[in-house]
Design a protein around this motif. Structure first.
Motif, PDB file in Angstrom:
ATOM      1  N   VAL A 242       0.826  -1.205   0.000  1.00 21.54           N
ATOM      2  CA  VAL A 242       0.000   0.000   0.000  1.00 21.54           C
ATOM      3  C   VAL A 242       0.867   1.264   0.000  1.00 21.54           C
ATOM      4  O   VAL A 242       0.519   2.260  -0.631  1.00 21.54           O
ATOM      5  CB  VAL A 242      -0.973  -0.008   1.206  1.00 21.54           C
ATOM      6  N   THR A 243       1.994   1.227   0.688  1.00 31.31           N
ATOM      7  CA  THR A 243       2.864   2.412   0.769  1.00 31.31           C
ATOM      8  C   THR A 243       3.947   2.414  -0.304  1.00 31.31           C
ATOM      9  O   THR A 243       4.894   3.193  -0.216  1.00 31.31           O
ATOM     10  CB  THR A 243       3.521   2.507   2.154  1.00 31.31           C
ATOM     11  N   CYS A 244       3.812   1.570  -1.299  1.00 25.74           N
ATOM     12  CA  CYS A 244       4.771   1.478  -2.419  1.00 25.74           C
ATOM     13  C   CYS A 244       6.200   1.229  -1.929  1.00 25.74           C
ATOM     14  O   CYS A 244       7.158   1.803  -2.443  1.00 25.74           O
ATOM     15  CB  CYS A 244       4.708   2.734  -3.272  1.00 25.74           C
ATOM     16  N   GLY A 245       6.336   0.390  -0.909  1.00 30.35           N
ATOM     17  CA  GLY A 245       7.657  -0.012  -0.441  1.00 30.35           C
ATOM     18  C   GLY A 245       8.156   0.708   0.792  1.00 30.35           C
ATOM     19  O   GLY A 245       9.058   0.227   1.469  1.00 30.35           O
ATOM     20  N   ILE A 246       7.608   1.862   1.101  1.00 28.74           N
ATOM     21  CA  ILE A 246       8.084   2.630   2.256  1.00 28.74           C
ATOM     22  C   ILE A 246       7.795   1.879   3.559  1.00 28.74           C
ATOM     23  O   ILE A 246       8.584   1.945   4.504  1.00 28.74           O
ATOM     24  CB  ILE A 246       7.456   4.040   2.276  1.00 28.74           C
ATOM     25  N   GLY A 247       6.721   1.139   3.612  1.00 27.41           N
ATOM     26  CA  GLY A 247       6.380   0.357   4.803  1.00 27.41           C
ATOM     27  C   GLY A 247       7.348  -0.763   5.087  1.00 27.41           C
ATOM     28  O   GLY A 247       7.302  -1.371   6.151  1.00 27.41           O
ATOM     29  N   GLY A 248       8.254  -1.045   4.162  1.00 31.76           N
ATOM     30  CA  GLY A 248       9.282  -2.061   4.374  1.00 31.76           C
ATOM     31  C   GLY A 248      10.222  -1.723   5.513  1.00 31.76           C
ATOM     32  O   GLY A 248      10.894  -2.601   6.054  1.00 31.76           O
ATOM     33  N   ILE A 249      10.248  -0.455   5.908  1.00 32.81           N
ATOM     34  CA  ILE A 249      11.073  -0.043   7.050  1.00 32.81           C
ATOM     35  C   ILE A 249      10.610  -0.762   8.312  1.00 32.81           C
ATOM     36  O   ILE A 249      11.423  -1.102   9.169  1.00 32.81           O
ATOM     37  CB  ILE A 249      10.999   1.497   7.224  1.00 32.81           C
ATOM     38  N   TRP A 250       9.307  -1.019   8.417  1.00 32.48           N
ATOM     39  CA  TRP A 250       8.762  -1.730   9.566  1.00 32.48           C
ATOM     40  C   TRP A 250       9.439  -3.095   9.721  1.00 32.48           C
ATOM     41  O   TRP A 250       9.880  -3.459  10.808  1.00 32.48           O
ATOM     42  CB  TRP A 250       7.257  -1.881   9.403  1.00 32.48           C
ATOM     43  N   GLY A 251       9.535  -3.862   8.653  1.00 27.87           N
ATOM     44  CA  GLY A 251      10.160  -5.178   8.703  1.00 27.87           C
ATOM     45  C   GLY A 251      11.629  -5.109   9.054  1.00 27.87           C
ATOM     46  O   GLY A 251      12.151  -5.953   9.791  1.00 27.87           O
ATOM     47  N   PHE A 252      12.322  -4.086   8.528  1.00 29.66           N
ATOM     48  CA  PHE A 252      13.743  -3.903   8.818  1.00 29.66           C
ATOM     49  C   PHE A 252      13.957  -3.642  10.310  1.00 29.66           C
ATOM     50  O   PHE A 252      14.782  -4.285  10.962  1.00 29.66           O
ATOM     51  CB  PHE A 252      14.296  -2.744   7.980  1.00 29.66           C
ATOM     52  N   ILE A 253      13.185  -2.713  10.861  1.00 31.95           N
ATOM     53  CA  ILE A 253      13.300  -2.392  12.284  1.00 31.95           C
ATOM     54  C   ILE A 253      12.862  -3.576  13.136  1.00 31.95           C
ATOM     55  O   ILE A 253      13.471  -3.877  14.173  1.00 31.95           O
ATOM     56  CB  ILE A 253      12.482  -1.123  12.612  1.00 31.95           C
ATOM     57  N   ASP A 254      11.836  -4.271  12.705  1.00 36.42           N
ATOM     58  CA  ASP A 254      11.359  -5.453  13.418  1.00 36.42           C
ATOM     59  C   ASP A 254      12.457  -6.508  13.500  1.00 36.42           C
ATOM     60  O   ASP A 254      12.665  -7.129  14.546  1.00 36.42           O
ATOM     61  CB  ASP A 254      10.125  -6.003  12.715  1.00 36.42           C
ATOM     62  N   GLY A 255      13.182  -6.715  12.410  1.00 39.80           N
ATOM     63  CA  GLY A 255      14.282  -7.682  12.404  1.00 39.80           C
ATOM     64  C   GLY A 255      15.383  -7.304  13.379  1.00 39.80           C
ATOM     65  O   GLY A 255      15.920  -8.159  14.091  1.00 39.80           O
ATOM     66  N   ILE A 256      15.715  -6.021  13.434  1.00 42.42           N
ATOM     67  CA  ILE A 256      16.738  -5.563  14.381  1.00 42.42           C
ATOM     68  C   ILE A 256      16.265  -5.780  15.817  1.00 42.42           C
ATOM     69  O   ILE A 256      17.027  -6.253  16.670  1.00 42.42           O
ATOM     70  CB  ILE A 256      17.080  -4.078  14.133  1.00 42.42           C
ATOM     71  N   LEU A 257      15.016  -5.454  16.102  1.00 40.90           N
ATOM     72  CA  LEU A 257      14.486  -5.640  17.453  1.00 40.90           C
ATOM     73  C   LEU A 257      14.455  -7.108  17.865  1.00 40.90           C
ATOM     74  O   LEU A 257      14.696  -7.437  19.028  1.00 40.90           O
ATOM     75  CB  LEU A 257      13.097  -5.026  17.567  1.00 40.90           C
ATOM     76  N   ILE A 258      14.180  -7.995  16.929  1.00 39.24           N
ATOM     77  CA  ILE A 258      14.191  -9.423  17.231  1.00 39.24           C
ATOM     78  C   ILE A 258      15.606  -9.870  17.584  1.00 39.24           C
ATOM     79  O   ILE A 258      15.809 -10.635  18.530  1.00 39.24           O
ATOM     80  CB  ILE A 258      13.620 -10.243  16.053  1.00 39.24           C
ATOM     81  N   LEU A 259      16.590  -9.385  16.850  1.00 38.46           N
ATOM     82  CA  LEU A 259      17.977  -9.744  17.160  1.00 38.46           C
ATOM     83  C   LEU A 259      18.407  -9.226  18.522  1.00 38.46           C
ATOM     84  O   LEU A 259      19.119  -9.903  19.263  1.00 38.46           O
ATOM     85  CB  LEU A 259      18.923  -9.209  16.085  1.00 38.46           C
ATOM     86  N   VAL A 260      17.983  -8.017  18.870  1.00 39.20           N
ATOM     87  CA  VAL A 260      18.413  -7.397  20.123  1.00 39.20           C
ATOM     88  C   VAL A 260      17.624  -7.934  21.316  1.00 39.20           C
ATOM     89  O   VAL A 260      18.202  -8.322  22.334  1.00 39.20           O
ATOM     90  CB  VAL A 260      18.271  -5.860  20.037  1.00 39.20           C
ATOM     91  N   ASN A 261      16.300  -7.958  21.200  1.00 36.88           N
ATOM     92  CA  ASN A 261      15.444  -8.300  22.337  1.00 36.88           C
ATOM     93  C   ASN A 261      14.932  -9.729  22.332  1.00 36.88           C
ATOM     94  O   ASN A 261      14.353 -10.172  23.316  1.00 36.88           O
ATOM     95  CB  ASN A 261      14.223  -7.365  22.379  1.00 36.88           C
ATOM     96  N   GLY A 262      15.079 -10.436  21.233  1.00 29.70           N
ATOM     97  CA  GLY A 262      14.479 -11.761  21.127  1.00 29.70           C
ATOM     98  C   GLY A 262      13.012 -11.637  20.771  1.00 29.70           C
ATOM     99  O   GLY A 262      12.563 -10.611  20.276  1.00 29.70           O
TER     100      GLY A 262
END
Length: 88
Positions: free
Chosen positions: A57-77
């Motif tokens: 829906v955001t033409c790719g800009i919403g992909g930042i959510w997945g990127f940040i989510d991946g970092i948070l999973i690595l840091v916090n589990g």
């Protein structure tokens, strides 16, 4: 040596650690997070679909959510779809 008492499985109360890896989920989230792959891997299907829809829906800009989510999973589990903590 005594054995611990038998504890039957109770729904809603996860037992043990997930068979899913925190590192794999985090890297999938960073690399393919815009498609929700990290969340699909963890068993969170609704969140994975939502990440995919937001990205489209955001033409790719919403992909930042997945990127940040991946970092948070690595840091916090995190937890898998059954509520068990991801293994290291």
């Amino acid at each position: 040596m005594t054995t611990p008492p038998y504890q039957p499985y109770q729904p809603g109360h996860p037992q043990g650690v997930s068979d899913k890896s925190k590192i794999v989920a985090g890297i999938l989230g960073i690399v393919l997070g815009s498609f929700g792959v990290g969340r699909f891997y963890m068993g969170h299907t609704k969140t994975g679909v939502l990440q995919l829809v937001v990205t489209i829906v955001t033409c790719g800009i919403g992909g930042i959510w997945g990127f940040i989510d991946g970092i948070l999973i690595l840091v916090n589990g995190g937890v898998d779809g059954q509520g068990r903590p991801l293994r290291d």
